[in-house]
Design an enzyme around this catalytic site. Structure first.
Site, PDB file in Angstrom:
ATOM      1  N   GLY A  29     130.948  35.698  12.951  1.00 46.31           N
ATOM      2  CA  GLY A  29     132.305  36.197  13.106  1.00 46.31           C
ATOM      3  C   GLY A  29     133.055  36.158  11.786  1.00 46.31           C
ATOM      4  O   GLY A  29     134.278  36.002  11.755  1.00 46.31           O
ATOM      5  N   ALA A  30     132.316  36.328  10.692  1.00 50.24           N
ATOM      6  CA  ALA A  30     132.896  36.174   9.355  1.00 50.24           C
ATOM      7  C   ALA A  30     133.873  37.274   8.987  1.00 50.24           C
ATOM      8  O   ALA A  30     134.644  37.125   8.036  1.00 50.24           O
ATOM      9  CB  ALA A  30     131.775  36.116   8.309  1.00 50.24           C
ATOM     10  N   ILE A  34     139.997  34.860  11.669  1.00 52.20           N
ATOM     11  CA  ILE A  34     139.669  33.500  11.257  1.00 52.20           C
ATOM     12  C   ILE A  34     138.518  33.521  10.259  1.00 52.20           C
ATOM     13  O   ILE A  34     138.536  32.806   9.255  1.00 52.20           O
ATOM     14  CB  ILE A  34     139.284  32.631  12.474  1.00 52.20           C
ATOM     15  N   GLY A  35     137.526  34.350  10.518  1.00 55.87           N
ATOM     16  CA  GLY A  35     136.302  34.344   9.727  1.00 55.87           C
ATOM     17  C   GLY A  35     136.505  34.600   8.249  1.00 55.87           C
ATOM     18  O   GLY A  35     135.874  33.947   7.405  1.00 55.87           O
ATOM     19  N   ARG A 102     142.966  34.534  22.411  1.00 53.14           N
ATOM     20  CA  ARG A 102     143.753  34.439  23.634  1.00 53.14           C
ATOM     21  C   ARG A 102     144.969  35.358  23.565  1.00 53.14           C
ATOM     22  O   ARG A 102     145.647  35.434  22.548  1.00 53.14           O
ATOM     23  CB  ARG A 102     144.226  32.990  23.838  1.00 53.14           C
ATOM     24  N   ARG A 108     142.036  31.462  31.716  1.00 50.34           N
ATOM     25  CA  ARG A 108     140.871  30.865  31.064  1.00 50.34           C
ATOM     26  C   ARG A 108     139.578  31.570  31.463  1.00 50.34           C
ATOM     27  O   ARG A 108     138.698  31.808  30.641  1.00 50.34           O
ATOM     28  CB  ARG A 108     140.803  29.375  31.445  1.00 50.34           C
ATOM     29  N   ILE A 138     134.367  27.347  17.022  1.00 45.05           N
ATOM     30  CA  ILE A 138     135.811  27.533  17.005  1.00 45.05           C
ATOM     31  C   ILE A 138     136.232  28.336  18.232  1.00 45.05           C
ATOM     32  O   ILE A 138     137.356  28.236  18.715  1.00 45.05           O
ATOM     33  CB  ILE A 138     136.236  28.261  15.722  1.00 45.05           C
ATOM     34  N   ASP A 171     144.227  20.676  16.073  1.00 44.83           N
ATOM     35  CA  ASP A 171     145.132  19.777  16.782  1.00 44.83           C
ATOM     36  C   ASP A 171     145.559  18.615  15.880  1.00 44.83           C
ATOM     37  O   ASP A 171     146.694  18.149  15.941  1.00 44.83           O
ATOM     38  CB  ASP A 171     144.469  19.242  18.053  1.00 44.83           C
ATOM     39  N   HIS A 198     140.902  20.618  24.124  1.00 48.97           N
ATOM     40  CA  HIS A 198     141.502  21.564  23.184  1.00 48.97           C
ATOM     41  C   HIS A 198     142.312  22.630  23.907  1.00 48.97           C
ATOM     42  O   HIS A 198     142.296  23.800  23.540  1.00 48.97           O
ATOM     43  CB  HIS A 198     140.390  22.201  22.342  1.00 48.97           C
TER      44      HIS A 198
END
Length: 347
Positions: A29-30, A34-35, A102, A108, A138, A171, A198
Site C-alpha cells: 500500500g506504498a 499513508i503509504g 474509514r 465496522r 496499519i 494512540d 485500537h
C-alpha cells in the site's frame, strides 16, 4: 531505561554514526495516503538495505523519487497481485498500509468486508514469501484484522505470536501530544502507555502512569481519554469525510517500524506499544507495552497498577476485544479453503 513509546527517536536518526545490520522492509500500500509519507519516513531509518514498495497501481515513480534521497540502500517498485510475493520475498519487516479508510457513518463490518480480504491476501503471501518476517498491520479495523491474520498464519502452520503486530502507535502519539498541550510542556518529555485495542473505548491511555505525572483533575482525565479515543473521528470530520488520519499515522507507524528494526538489530530496552496475541488479560489479543528483540516480541511487561477509573474502563473494553477476536477468526475461517500448510520452520 524503558520507554513506553519509542515514538520520538525518528527526530534523532543519524545513519552515519549508527552501526547496524542491514534489513529489508516491504510496504504494502506504498502508493496511498499513508503509504507515501510512511515510505519517506522509513527511508530515513538506519539499517534498511532494501525498501520494497508495493501497491495495486504503479509505484515506479515513488521508488525513483525516494531513490534520489542521500540515504543508504535501494528502493524497488512492485505492482499488482502477481508481484506481491516478489515484493515480500526475504523481507525482515512487512508493513501493511493498504486498505479502505474509514468513512463517516461506516460500520465496522463494512470496513472489515473490504480490508479483511486484503489482510488474508497479505498474510497468505507473507507465509509463502517471508514466513520469518515481522508483520505489522496499519489497516483497520485493527481489533479484527490481527485475529484474522493470525488465523491465516495458523492455517499455514507458521503463526508465531512474537511476529504479528497491530500498529497502535498513533494512540500513543496522540496521547503524548494532547497531554503535553494540556500541561504546556514539550511532547518529547511525555511517556505514556496505551493499552486495550485500537477503536473507541477499547483505546485506554493509562494517564495514571504518565511521565511526568499528569497534573489535572479526574474530570480532565476523562475528557482527555475521550478525546484520545475519538481522535480518529476528529480527523475524519476535519477532512469532511474525504479521508482519515494519514500523515500522523505515517509518523507513528514509521516510529514503530524503527523500534522493530532496533529490536532486530539487538539493541536493549526497546519498548513500544502494539496490539498482539497476548495472555496479559482474558482477551486473546490486546495492546500493551512490549519489549522488542531479535525475533520480534522479547517479553510482555505486566500491566502496571492502574487507577480505579482505568480498571473500570479495562473491564468495559475486554468483552469488546473478545468479541472482535471471535469475529476476526470467523471471518478468516470463511476464507481458508484454498490455504494449505507450509512446511517451514521458523528460527
Amino acid at each position: 531505561m524503558f520507554l513506553f513509546g519509542g515514538i520520538k527517536s525518528l527526530t534523532n536518526i543519524s545513519p552515519r554514526n549508527v552501526v547496524v545490520r542491514n534489513f529489508k522492509v516491504a510496504i504494502v500500500g506504498a502508493g496511498g495516503g499513508i503509504g507515501q509519507p510512511l515510505s519517506l519516513l522509513i527511508r530515513r531509518i538506519p539499517g534498511i538495505d532494501e525498501l520494497a514498495l508495493h501497491d495495486l497501481s504503479d509505484t515506479k515513480g515513488i521508488a525513483a523519487d525516494l531513490s534520489h534521497i542521500s540515504q543508504w540502500g535501494r528502493v524497488l517498485a512492485f505492482k499488482g497481485d502477481e508481484e506481491l510475493e516478489p515484493a515480500l520475498c526475504g523481507a525482515d519487516v512487512v508493513v501493511v498500509a493498504a486498505g479502505m479508510p474509514r468513512r463517516p457513518g461506516m460500520e465496522r463490518d463494512q470496513l472489515m468486508a473490504v480490508n479483511g480480504g486484503l489482510a488474508i491476501k497479505v498474510a497468505t503471501a507473507v507465509g509463502k514469501a517471508s514466513p520469518g518476517a515481522l508483520l505489522a498491520f496499519i489497516t483497520n479495523p485493527i481489533n479484527m484484522i490481527i485475529p484474522t491474520a493470525a488465523e491465516v498464519l495458523k492455517a499455514q502452520g507458521i503463526f508465531d505470536p512474537r511476529r504479528l503486530f497491530g500498529v497502535t502507535a498513533l494512540d500513543v502519539v496522540r496521547s503524548e501530544k494532547f497531554i503535553s498541550d494540556f500541561m504546556n510542556i514539550s511532547p518529547n518529555g511525555v511517556n505514556i502507555p496505551v493499552i486495550g485495542g485500537h477503536a473507541g473505548i477499547t483505546i485506554l491511555p493509562l494517564i495514571s502512569q504518565c511521565k511526568p505525572g499528569f497534573k489535572g483533575t479526574s474530570e480532565d482525565i476523562e475528557k482527555l481519554t475521550y478525546r484520545i479515543q475519538e481522535a480518529g473521528t476528529e480527523i475524519v470530520n476535519a477532512k469532511a469525510g474525504l479521508g482519515s488520519a494519514t500523515l500522523s499515522m505515517a509518523y507513528a507507524a514509521a516510529s514503530f517500524v524503527e523500534s522493530l528494526i532496533r529490536g532486530l538489530n539487538g539493541q536493549e530496552d526497546v519498548v513500544d506499544c502494539a496490539y498482539v496475541a497476548s495472555e496479559l488479560t482474558d482477551a486473546p489479543f490486546f495492546a500493551s507495552s512490549l519489549e522488542l528483540g531479535k525475533y520480534g516480541i522479547k517479553s510482555y511487561p505486566p500491566l502496571p497498577q492502574m487507577s480505579d477509573y482505568e480498571n473500570e474502563s479495562l473491564e468495559k473494553l475486554l468483552p469488546i476485544l473478545r468479541q472482535n477476536a471471535d469475529e476476526g477468526v470467523a471471518f478468516a475461517r470463511k476464507c481458508l479453503k484454498d490455504i494449505s500448510p507450509i512446511p517451514a520452520a521458523l528460527p
